[in-house]
Design a protein around this motif. Structure first.
Motif, short mmCIF file in Angstrom:
data_model
loop_
_atom_site.label_atom_id
_atom_site.label_comp_id
_atom_site.label_asym_id
_atom_site.label_seq_id
_atom_site.Cartn_x
_atom_site.Cartn_y
_atom_site.Cartn_z
N SER A 12 0.82 -1.22 0.00
CA SER A 12 0.00 0.00 0.00
C SER A 12 0.85 1.28 0.00
N ARG A 15 2.97 3.17 -5.43
CA ARG A 15 2.06 3.53 -6.52
C ARG A 15 2.47 2.76 -7.77
N GLU A 93 1.50 -8.33 -1.78
CA GLU A 93 1.23 -7.94 -0.39
C GLU A 93 2.29 -7.04 0.19
N LYS A 94 3.54 -7.19 -0.30
CA LYS A 94 4.64 -6.43 0.28
C LYS A 94 5.78 -6.30 -0.71
#
Length: 128
Positions: A12, A15, A93-94
């Motif tokens: 998150s 971008r 996820e990461k």
């Protein structure tokens, strides 16, 4: 034994398809050695995307012969870096930032590690 260190950041924070600068400010405690810097995008414990580079660093990476520069960990280090465009892949996820010594029997001093949007404004800076 060669050991790597890493840090993981939530996807998150990224971008899609933005340019990022990543690297480390490093030197050796003596001699010459190679470091490999890797960025991996991870989802479901699988590497979905990866980018990396390998650079050589030494105990003194500067050009000034003054002993104050040679004896300073900071002034004798070098910032090794690369820019890349990071895609945000579905299921990611990461992002894992990895520093791996390639050379054995060499001790490295890592002063800073960077993974930031490039070019970045102050509000976008991520310092792992």
């Amino acid at each position: 034994d060669v050991q790597q260190i890493y840090q993981e950041l939530p996807i998150s924070m990224f971008r899609n398809n933005q340019n990022y600068l990543y690297g480390v400010d490093a030197k050796t405690a003596g001699g010459v050695g190679q470091l490999k810097i890797v960025i991996q995008e991870i989802g479901n414990d699988q590497v979905l995307w990866s980018d990396s580079f390998t650079e050589t660093v030494s105990e003194y990476n500067g050009t000034n012969p003054d002993p104050n520069f040679k004896n300073s960990i900071y002034l004798s280090s070098v910032f090794i870096k690369k820019t890349t465009r990071i895609p945000v892949i579905s299921g990611a996820e990461k992002v894992r930032f990895i520093i791996t010594p390639i050379s054995s029997n060499v001790t490295f001093d890592i002063l800073d590690a960077w993974l930031n949007p490039f070019p970045a404004v102050t509000s976008q800076v991520i310092n792992p």
